[in-house]
Design an enzyme around this catalytic site. Sequence first.
Site, PDB file in Angstrom:
ATOM      1  N   THR A 194       0.804  -1.428   0.081  1.00 32.10           N
ATOM      2  CA  THR A 194      -0.058  -0.176   0.072  1.00 32.10           C
ATOM      3  C   THR A 194       0.792   1.146   0.062  1.00 32.10           C
ATOM      4  OG1 THR A 194      -0.274   0.118   2.302  1.00 32.10           O
ATOM      5  CG2 THR A 194      -1.866  -1.124   1.191  1.00 32.10           C
ATOM      6  N   LEU A 240      -2.865   5.331  -0.172  1.00 32.41           N
ATOM      7  CA  LEU A 240      -4.341   4.776   0.035  1.00 32.41           C
ATOM      8  C   LEU A 240      -4.298   3.329   0.240  1.00 32.41           C
ATOM      9  CD1 LEU A 240      -6.825   6.281   0.028  1.00 32.41           C
ATOM     10  CD2 LEU A 240      -7.077   5.802  -2.684  1.00 32.41           C
ATOM     11  N   HIS A 241      -4.446   3.020   1.205  1.00 35.17           N
ATOM     12  CA  HIS A 241      -4.467   1.507   1.670  1.00 35.17           C
ATOM     13  C   HIS A 241      -5.605   0.767   1.465  1.00 35.17           C
ATOM     14  CE1 HIS A 241      -1.195   2.758   4.496  1.00 35.17           C
ATOM     15  NE2 HIS A 241      -1.960   3.672   5.053  1.00 35.17           N
ATOM     16  N   ASP A 242      -6.641   1.040   1.793  1.00 40.44           N
ATOM     17  CA  ASP A 242      -8.184  -0.154   1.758  1.00 40.44           C
ATOM     18  C   ASP A 242      -8.653  -0.429   0.514  1.00 40.44           C
ATOM     19  OD1 ASP A 242      -7.575  -0.586   4.479  1.00 40.44           O
ATOM     20  OD2 ASP A 242      -9.191   0.949   5.092  1.00 40.44           O
TER      21      ASP A 242
END
Length: 312
Positions: A194, A240-242
């Site tokens: 990520t 922007l991980h998710d």
Amino acid sequence: MTRPIIIDTDPGQDDALAILLALASPELAVLGITCVAGNVPLDKTTINARKVCELAGRSDTRVFAGASGPLSRTLVTAEYVHGKSGLDGYELPDPVMPLQEQAGVDFIVETVMNAPAQTITLCALGPLTNLGLALQAEPRLGERLQEIVLMGGGLFEGGNTTPAAEFNIYVDPEAADMVMHCGAPVTMIPLDLTHQTLTSDAIIEAFRSMPNQTGPASAGLLDFFERFDVEKYGSQGGPLHDPNVIAFLLQPELYGGRVINVEIETASALTRGMTVADWWGVTDRVKNVNYLRHVDVDGYWALLQERLATLR
């Protein structure tokens, strides 16, 4: 054919964009969204999830309240990253759609156990408490799932909450340990991946210029969210991980990794929540996790922009 999913989440700006991506993708059928305490307490995550559904024009989506704290730990939250509301950066109206009366954990167990085996995917965007409680209530749950795809952990990047631990795993390491050994195929999207999907001025401007409500709202959320990591890492933008969890389901060809052993540290105060990921195969422990390390960054952002532009 659509893929049925349950989203387990603690929104969170990056969770919000993951939910928007899922709701904008006809390949996925979002059976429900279960909320957990994490980035902010449960009373705020349940509000935030409904705000995001209404932003997308999807007030028909069922949102459930799950666990208000970890299995055996004191709750740790992350307002220092996400702001007091969890969705600071863009003022979304208070939700009108109701919170479902059924408990989130009961919804997970009932939905998975009543569906044909290996047909439902659990997308975990926050601490894994709800899934841990569901596994305690129904130990056969893991073998009934098609897959668990989670954002959490890290090896090469270390941690973002302690030197050793990523936030989602740190908050409830006992629940994470249960998930790693629950019998379901587990795909882990760690910080190693990520931290490649960084925002930029151009990317945020692309969202801001969309001729809908969702694009500018997403830009506002990203503007606020990126500031913490820009200051911390000195990077061009924030990771922007998710949304990677949802993007992986939609376009798995964007991602690369390998199946390895991952264990969760629960005993040590120093390394609590560390994902001990055996990338190089130096132990003979059972390989239990599809650990993703590589992503086509341009493809990721193109997918997000393309899909969110279709929302209202």
